[in-house]
Design a protein around this motif. Structure first.
Motif, PDB file in Angstrom:
ATOM      1  N   ARG A 113       2.093   1.665  -3.542  1.00  0.00           N
ATOM      2  CA  ARG A 113       1.028   2.164  -4.417  1.00  0.00           C
ATOM      3  C   ARG A 113       0.803   3.649  -4.182  1.00  0.00           C
ATOM      4  O   ARG A 113       0.580   4.412  -5.130  1.00  0.00           O
ATOM      5  CB  ARG A 113      -0.271   1.384  -4.163  1.00  0.00           C
ATOM      6  N   TYR A 117     -11.786   4.923 -10.328  1.00  0.00           N
ATOM      7  CA  TYR A 117     -11.572   3.510  -9.997  1.00  0.00           C
ATOM      8  C   TYR A 117     -11.889   3.241  -8.533  1.00  0.00           C
ATOM      9  O   TYR A 117     -12.543   2.239  -8.196  1.00  0.00           O
ATOM     10  CB  TYR A 117     -10.136   3.107 -10.312  1.00  0.00           C
ATOM     11  N   GLN A 118     -11.447   4.106  -7.647  1.00  0.00           N
ATOM     12  CA  GLN A 118     -11.674   3.899  -6.213  1.00  0.00           C
ATOM     13  C   GLN A 118     -13.166   3.943  -5.873  1.00  0.00           C
ATOM     14  O   GLN A 118     -13.642   3.159  -5.052  1.00  0.00           O
ATOM     15  CB  GLN A 118     -10.900   4.946  -5.424  1.00  0.00           C
ATOM     16  N   HIS A 126      -5.833  -1.915  -7.186  1.00  0.00           N
ATOM     17  CA  HIS A 126      -5.870  -1.725  -5.734  1.00  0.00           C
ATOM     18  C   HIS A 126      -5.032  -2.760  -4.998  1.00  0.00           C
ATOM     19  O   HIS A 126      -4.833  -2.629  -3.777  1.00  0.00           O
ATOM     20  CB  HIS A 126      -7.316  -1.784  -5.234  1.00  0.00           C
ATOM     21  N   ARG A 127      -4.507  -3.755  -5.724  1.00  0.00           N
ATOM     22  CA  ARG A 127      -3.645  -4.766  -5.104  1.00  0.00           C
ATOM     23  C   ARG A 127      -2.266  -4.838  -5.755  1.00  0.00           C
ATOM     24  O   ARG A 127      -1.502  -5.771  -5.519  1.00  0.00           O
ATOM     25  CB  ARG A 127      -4.317  -6.138  -5.159  1.00  0.00           C
ATOM     26  N   ALA A 186       0.834  -1.209   0.000  1.00  0.00           N
ATOM     27  CA  ALA A 186       0.000   0.000   0.000  1.00  0.00           C
ATOM     28  C   ALA A 186       0.861   1.249   0.000  1.00  0.00           C
ATOM     29  O   ALA A 186       0.515   2.255  -0.641  1.00  0.00           O
ATOM     30  CB  ALA A 186      -0.928  -0.006   1.217  1.00  0.00           C
ATOM     31  N   LEU A 188     -14.749   0.716  -7.419  1.00  0.00           N
ATOM     32  CA  LEU A 188     -14.351  -0.446  -6.640  1.00  0.00           C
ATOM     33  C   LEU A 188     -15.207  -0.571  -5.383  1.00  0.00           C
ATOM     34  O   LEU A 188     -15.651  -1.671  -5.023  1.00  0.00           O
ATOM     35  CB  LEU A 188     -12.874  -0.337  -6.266  1.00  0.00           C
ATOM     36  N   GLN A 189     -15.452   0.550  -4.726  1.00  0.00           N
ATOM     37  CA  GLN A 189     -16.291   0.523  -3.525  1.00  0.00           C
ATOM     38  C   GLN A 189     -17.703   0.057  -3.859  1.00  0.00           C
ATOM     39  O   GLN A 189     -18.292  -0.763  -3.134  1.00  0.00           O
ATOM     40  CB  GLN A 189     -16.312   1.915  -2.892  1.00  0.00           C
ATOM     41  N   ASP A 228       1.021   6.584  -6.977  1.00  0.00           N
ATOM     42  CA  ASP A 228      -0.115   7.463  -7.246  1.00  0.00           C
ATOM     43  C   ASP A 228       0.262   8.929  -7.093  1.00  0.00           C
ATOM     44  O   ASP A 228      -0.115   9.778  -7.913  1.00  0.00           O
ATOM     45  CB  ASP A 228      -1.284   7.115  -6.323  1.00  0.00           C
TER      46      ASP A 228
END
Length: 399
Positions: A153, A174-175, A293-294, A150, A178-179, A157
């Motif tokens: 990442r 994307y965030q 996200h991973r 994290a 994704l949620q 970002d």
């Protein structure tokens, strides 16, 4: 690119700071705890809209303001001169509840709101990012090498967002998607919803935004890896080479295709196939298990994982080489050199590494260096540098 004027109000240790800055190198000294890092992080916040420290936005607001003002707010403003045109960027972090001494003594941080302005006009955070670009060297850079995925990442970002507005918008989209997709997957797992067009819709949205993020990261890491390897060889001649690798969180064949893809469209096609093939597994798990996200970055020295096997000195040198590569990438992408922020790291470097960092400093318009030691860097190291001392929340010139 450089900051011509910086104004901070109720920002951590600064109740009122309004100072002119010039091009070139400025050295800011003062004992630990006087606000040197607060100054550097305030500038980084104006560039990225993100605090360098984990925690609530309310931590940006001065403790004195939280105790003394009913509705405390922190204001950060910088007048920036760029190769294209001057611009003023501003961030206001405001408490959303009435405060006072009693509330402050409970040490509970209030909920906050953030407002952004560009040239006095209210804008979104994504419109402010990149107006001021910074590369920040600090002791925390070790966490890029040996910290969590994290943390890496987050580094990617922040770095790419300053250079690519489309990346910022895609990452935010994307965030959010994704949620929404994860929420729907949990509902389907618990049989509170039925599979249908809604999941297909969120799959498409996830793929479209995620492809931009994947392609942006692959392209940036490719350039950073090349630059970091060259700088590492200069900083540590005769030792094992440094390799920086991007690891998309996709099955190996798809990940390899993403690394080689020359366009967002090529990445989108691959990512769509992965999401479709793994939909049933995601339904069972109740979460999206593939995607940016991973993602991860891997640092290798002599073919070994630097996080596990490199010495602290090797890790520090790798982090330094990465930052130097970031300076070059920023200049290459924009044609305008970023502002360099060196937060109390020169005293920890040996002479060779210190010289490499200072050489990079002479290649940009503006550098701010903080140090608890007034003699490092001294006048002999930087004869043309302007010198300041932080005293009582004020920045005072040193003759």
């Amino acid at each position: 690119m450089h900051i011509a004027r910086l104004a901070l109000t109720n920002v951590r240790t600064f109740r009122r700071l309004d100072t002119s800055l010039e091009r070139g190198i400025s050295v800011v000294t003062g004992p630990n705890g006087t606000g040197k890092t607060n100054l550097i992080e305030a500038i980084a916040l104006l560039a990225t809209t993100r605090s360098g420290r984990a925690g609530a936005d309310a931590e940006v607001i001065s403790q004195d303001a939280l105790r003394e003002e009913p509705l405390p707010a922190a204001t950060l403003r910088a007048a920036v001169v760029t190769a294209a045109e001057p611009v003023t960027v501003e961030i206001v972090v405001s408490s959303q509840e009435v405060r006072g001494r009693a509330a402050a003594e409970e040490r509970a941080l209030p909920p906050t709101s953030r407002r952004f302005r560009v040239d006095g006009t209210a804008r979104r955070a994504s419109d402010l990012i990149g107006r001021l670009r910074v590369v920040m060297f600090s002791a925390a850079d070790l966490q890029i090498i040996d910290g969590s995925p994290a943390r890496r990442r987050r580094y990617l970002d922040i770095t790419i967002s300053q250079l690519d507005r489309e990346y910022v918008r895609a990452l935010q989209r994307y965030q959010r998607v994704l949620q929404q997709r994860n929420s729907l997957l949990r509902s389907l797992q618990e049989r509170r919803a039925r599979p249908g067009d809604e999941l297909a819709f969120w799959d498409q949205e996830l793929v479209a935004a995620g492809a931009v993020v994947l392609h942006g990261r692959a392209t940036a890491v490719r350039a950073l890896a090349e630059g970091a390897a060259a700088h590492y060889a200069d900083l540590a001649p005769g030792v094992e080479p440094l390799a920086v690798c991007y690891e998309p969180a996709l099955p190996p064949p798809a990940a390899a295709t993403v690394l080689e893809a020359g366009s967002v469209e090529g990445v989108e096609s691959v990512f769509a196939e992965v999401i479709e093939a793994r939909r049933r597994d995601d339904l069972v798990a109740g979460m999206t298990r593939s995607g940016p996200h991973r993602d991860n970055m891997r640092f290798e020295i002599a073919g070994n994982d630097a996080a596990a096997f490199a010495s602290r000195g090797q890790q520090r040198t790798a982090g330094l080489a990465l930052r130097l590569a970031e300076v070059a990438l920023s200049l290459e992408r924009t044609g305008d050199a970023p502002l360099l922020l060196l937060d109390d790291i020169l005293s920890e470097l040996d002479e060779q590494r210190r010289e490499r960092v200072l050489a990079a400093a002479y290649g940009v318009d503006q550098v701010l260096i903080t140090s608890a030691d007034e003699d490092r860097p001294g006048p002999a190291d930087l004869p043309d540098a302007r010198r300041f001392r932080i005293d009582g929340g004020e920045l005072r010139p040193v003759e």
